[in-house]
Design a protein around this motif. Structure first.
Motif, PDB file in Angstrom:
ATOM      1  N   HIS A 281       0.839  -1.202   0.000  1.00  0.00           N
ATOM      2  CA  HIS A 281       0.000   0.000   0.000  1.00  0.00           C
ATOM      3  C   HIS A 281       0.876   1.254   0.000  1.00  0.00           C
ATOM      4  N   ASP A 282       0.891   1.992  -1.112  1.00  0.00           N
ATOM      5  CA  ASP A 282       1.729   3.188  -1.224  1.00  0.00           C
ATOM      6  C   ASP A 282       1.296   4.261  -0.228  1.00  0.00           C
ATOM      7  N   LYS A 283       2.291   4.934   0.360  1.00  0.00           N
ATOM      8  CA  LYS A 283       2.013   5.931   1.400  1.00  0.00           C
ATOM      9  C   LYS A 283       1.273   7.149   0.853  1.00  0.00           C
ATOM     10  N   ARG A 284       1.843   7.723  -0.214  1.00  0.00           N
ATOM     11  CA  ARG A 284       1.318   9.022  -0.662  1.00  0.00           C
ATOM     12  C   ARG A 284       1.525   9.178  -2.158  1.00  0.00           C
ATOM     13  N   TYR A 285       0.522   9.774  -2.815  1.00  0.00           N
ATOM     14  CA  TYR A 285       0.656  10.221  -4.198  1.00  0.00           C
ATOM     15  C   TYR A 285       0.359  11.722  -4.224  1.00  0.00           C
ATOM     16  N   ALA A 286       1.141  12.464  -4.974  1.00  0.00           N
ATOM     17  CA  ALA A 286       0.864  13.893  -5.160  1.00  0.00           C
ATOM     18  C   ALA A 286       1.503  14.333  -6.467  1.00  0.00           C
ATOM     19  N   ILE A 287       0.760  15.053  -7.277  1.00  0.00           N
ATOM     20  CA  ILE A 287       1.214  15.391  -8.630  1.00  0.00           C
ATOM     21  C   ILE A 287       1.482  16.884  -8.772  1.00  0.00           C
ATOM     22  N   ASP A 288       2.550  17.193  -9.499  1.00  0.00           N
ATOM     23  CA  ASP A 288       2.826  18.565  -9.920  1.00  0.00           C
ATOM     24  C   ASP A 288       2.351  18.695 -11.377  1.00  0.00           C
ATOM     25  N   PRO A 289       1.228  19.395 -11.617  1.00  0.00           N
ATOM     26  CA  PRO A 289       0.685  19.478 -12.983  1.00  0.00           C
ATOM     27  C   PRO A 289       1.130  20.735 -13.739  1.00  0.00           C
ATOM     28  N   THR A 290       2.271  21.341 -13.336  1.00  0.00           N
ATOM     29  CA  THR A 290       2.707  22.616 -13.922  1.00  0.00           C
ATOM     30  C   THR A 290       2.805  22.545 -15.443  1.00  0.00           C
ATOM     31  N   LYS A 291       3.333  21.456 -15.956  1.00  0.00           N
ATOM     32  CA  LYS A 291       3.530  21.334 -17.411  1.00  0.00           C
ATOM     33  C   LYS A 291       2.199  21.428 -18.150  1.00  0.00           C
ATOM     34  N   LEU A 292       1.174  20.753 -17.633  1.00  0.00           N
ATOM     35  CA  LEU A 292      -0.151  20.802 -18.257  1.00  0.00           C
ATOM     36  C   LEU A 292      -0.781  22.181 -18.087  1.00  0.00           C
ATOM     37  N   GLU A 293      -0.554  22.803 -16.933  1.00  0.00           N
ATOM     38  CA  GLU A 293      -1.099  24.138 -16.694  1.00  0.00           C
ATOM     39  C   GLU A 293      -0.505  25.149 -17.671  1.00  0.00           C
ATOM     40  N   LYS A 294       0.770  24.963 -18.033  1.00  0.00           N
ATOM     41  CA  LYS A 294       1.398  25.844 -19.034  1.00  0.00           C
ATOM     42  C   LYS A 294       0.754  25.668 -20.408  1.00  0.00           C
ATOM     43  N   LEU A 295       0.165  24.476 -20.635  1.00  0.00           N
ATOM     44  CA  LEU A 295      -0.545  24.225 -21.889  1.00  0.00           C
ATOM     45  C   LEU A 295      -1.916  24.905 -21.886  1.00  0.00           C
ATOM     46  N   GLY A 296      -2.398  25.295 -20.679  1.00  0.00           N
ATOM     47  CA  GLY A 296      -3.659  26.032 -20.608  1.00  0.00           C
ATOM     48  C   GLY A 296      -4.737  25.399 -19.747  1.00  0.00           C
ATOM     49  N   TRP A 297      -4.392  24.331 -19.003  1.00  0.00           N
ATOM     50  CA  TRP A 297      -5.412  23.628 -18.200  1.00  0.00           C
ATOM     51  C   TRP A 297      -5.405  24.100 -16.764  1.00  0.00           C
ATOM     52  N   ARG A 298      -6.596  24.177 -16.171  1.00  0.00           N
ATOM     53  CA  ARG A 298      -6.742  24.413 -14.736  1.00  0.00           C
ATOM     54  C   ARG A 298      -7.912  23.565 -14.231  1.00  0.00           C
ATOM     55  N   PRO A 299      -7.778  22.951 -13.051  1.00  0.00           N
ATOM     56  CA  PRO A 299      -8.941  22.265 -12.479  1.00  0.00           C
ATOM     57  C   PRO A 299      -9.988  23.277 -12.042  1.00  0.00           C
ATOM     58  N   THR A 300     -11.260  22.924 -12.175  1.00  0.00           N
ATOM     59  CA  THR A 300     -12.343  23.824 -11.790  1.00  0.00           C
ATOM     60  C   THR A 300     -12.949  23.442 -10.444  1.00  0.00           C
ATOM     61  N   TYR A 301     -12.704  22.213  -9.985  1.00  0.00           N
ATOM     62  CA  TYR A 301     -13.271  21.743  -8.724  1.00  0.00           C
ATOM     63  C   TYR A 301     -12.220  21.759  -7.617  1.00  0.00           C
TER      64      TYR A 301
END
Length: 340
Positions: A281-301
């Motif tokens: 059972h993996d302890k923790r997952y956390a993502i850095d989405p900076t590369k996608l955000e530079k493409l123009g994406w942002r989460p809305t929720y």
């Protein structure tokens, strides 16, 4: 004018199903093909609002069946493949790993061959942050696209294997590809075996909610509609050959998630039942989405708005998940297509 043809594999599943609906409604000028084998988690009832639309098409097929897939590609001449189809439940991969290798590795390779032979415009492979392994509890550390792959379960190992195949087809054959790696998804039509819908359904039925170990494992939660918009952007704007991480910036322990749901539903936290921890059972997952955000994406929720919307959806759609739990959903395909 010839319509753009988009093949979505695994479109009767949770994320793929939401993406099919998103694309059918957003792009009426595209033909969206939903390919699914309808294994235990494949549910077509979610598509009863779009199944009569002219730009929606369903194909029942096995992605690991080379002959079937090859003939389909020759017949339909797809422009894009968005590949969700996968066995995805970690617990099941621990008890039945061979199924995961067949679907997630062999199935992907069959699709890649067909895509190469038919010169599609782009193959978008939807993967998972679990291929990176686990992070420690240091809140300043995140998975980036450069993080080495260190999968810890048969499920994540099969996904990492398919990621490498997709990369190899780009490097060796020049196949236009993107790979997306997302954090944990949640939202409408989530199959009831997964943490959030399992908790909601059990709490509503006044049943104990199992929580692995001490409940301190951390996941980054991404609303499925935010994920759909990310894949849409990558499909149209992603640089060929690139990997894009998709994260929700919503880290919570499993215990916090369960407690939030129970409290929101006005029930007692005494429903929580700690059970033996899962193997690997993996302890923790956390993502850095900076590369996608530079493409123009942002989460809305945010997690707060998303979990409330999700709980409300399950309250308003009891019939759907009760049919899943009872097994009735399995009969929908035969009834809908008048099969004996």
């Amino acid at each position: 004018m010839t319509k753009v043809k988009v093949l979505v594999t695994g479109g009767a599943g949770f994320i793929g199903g939401n993406f099919v609906q998103y694309m059918v409604n957003k792009y009426p000028e595209y033909d969206i093909y939903n390919l699914d084998l309808l294994t235990y988690a494949g549910d077509l009832t979610k598509h009863n609002t779009i199944e009569n639309k002219e730009n929606y098409h369903f194909v029942k097929a096995d992605i690991a069946d080379r002959e079937q897939i090859a003939s389909l590609f020759i017949k339909e001449k797809f422009d894009y493949v968005i590949h969700f189809a996968a066995e995805s439940h970690v617990d099941r991969s621990i008890t039945e790993p061979e199924i995961f290798v067949r679907t997630n590795v062999i199935g992907t390779q069959v699709l890649l061959d067909a895509s190469k032979q038919n010169k599609i415009k782009k193959f978008v492979h939807v993967s998972t942050d679990e291929v990176y392994g686990e992070l420690d509890f240091d809140p300043t550390t995140f998975f980036t696209e450069e993080t080495p792959l260190q999968p810890n379960s048969p499920y994540s190992a099969s996904k990492a294997s398919s990621d490498l195949l997709v990369r190899a087809y780009h490097e060796t054959y020049g196949l236009p590809i993107n790979i997306t790696r997302c954090s944990n998804n949640y939202g409408p039509y989530h199959f009831p075996e997964k943490l959030i819908p399992l908790t909601i359904s059990r709490v509503l039925n006044e049943q104990n909610v199992p929580v692995y170990g001490n409940g301190q494992n951390i996941r980054d939660w991404l609303h499925v509609i935010d994920h759909c918009s990310a894949i849409d952007l990558v499909m149209h704007e992603g640089v060929s050959g690139e990997v894009y991480n998709v994260g929700g910036h919503n880290e919570r322990t499993n215990l916090e998630v369960v407690e939030t749901i129970i409290t929101t539903l006005g029930k007692s936290l005494d429903l929580i039942e700690f059970v033996k921890d899962r193997l690997g059972h993996d302890k923790r997952y956390a993502i850095d989405p900076t590369k996608l955000e530079k493409l123009g994406w942002r989460p809305t929720y945010t997690f707060e708005t998303g979990i409330k919307q999700t709980i409300d959806w399950y309250l308003d759609n009891k019939e759907w998940w009760e049919n899943i739990i009872s097994g009735e959903y399995k009969n929908y395909f035969e009834k809908q297509y008048d099969l004996k």
